[in-house]
Design a protein around this motif. Sequence first.
Motif: not given
Length: 341
Positions: A141-167
């Motif tokens: 029902e969340s549409g996570f699997a169906e809505r590929k655009l949302v899923r891909r951009t969210l994964i991209g944002a979360l993948a980059l999110f830890p970078v500042p913490l490492i820096i």
Amino acid sequence: MSDTTSTDLVTHGHGEEAQFPLPPHHLRITDTDPRAARRAERQVAIMFALSALLVIAFVVVYFTVPVENFVNLGPIGIVNASNLLLGLTFGGAIFLIGAGAIHWAKKLMADEEIADERHPVGSPQEDKDAALEAFQAGLAESGFAERKLVRRTLIGALALFPVPLIIFLKDMGPPPGTVLRETVWKKGDRIVVDVTLQPIRPEDLRVGTLVSASPEGLTELQEEQGTMNARAKASIILVRMRPEEIRSQQNDGWDFNGILAFSKICTHVGCPIALYQQRTHHLLCPCHQSTFDLADSGNVVFGPAARRMPQLPITVDDEGYLVAADGFQEPVGPSFWERGA
């Protein structure tokens, strides 16, 4: 768990049945209009994509904006440009991930009312199977699997999110060295009242008076350097008591006719102090209640502080104004790993 309608009744309580009809379910525009749903999907994706871009901007700012640069923000004051931009980019990245997730939930995820009846803590296997089924249904029902655009951009944002913490780990070193051990105070520096910059004569201070002060010329130095670092370390308090009330032997002769000068920065974590109790001659830090006895060399009498308040030796110049007889003989400010206590 089961879907309900407006006529379903919710039962809860300790063996007592309380019947509350659920409100009727209202469809959202995104439930009935595919174009509105796609528009909301694009909005969520844009937020996630902007979050990723802000993380990249954070990295660029960190490595390109000199830490010596400062900007004047008017009423806010002079701030470090690097810190300002790092805060805006990383804060914006965090906000956009949260805002995108909220917009996704409010516009695109299923919002059917669900009634969950109470059950014993130890769930039987059929309840566990039902919970797994409900999770899988929620995922669909969340549409996570169906809505590929949302899923891909969210994964991209979360993948980059830890970078500042490492820096940020890079800023854990090197050690501060002597930067936190020295102040601008030196022999002969005239003492002036903070804000008004008025020089002080001994007769200006009555017994029991406490005054926040700094060295003359500090304002000009601050404007020249574009930073308030010198003020943060050089701020002092002047207090006057009767000479016979001074029990100090460690810094004997550092006062002038009962006038004493101490650093204004607490030796615990660096909070500014100006809470003085005339009767006991105690100086109280408002942050963590460290208490110092100014009549006894600023020694700690209570609280977490492990070092006494550094004292500045004072005298008067040829014109009768209070001046520093020398600089601080010990580091001012909070304790840290290189100071032992």
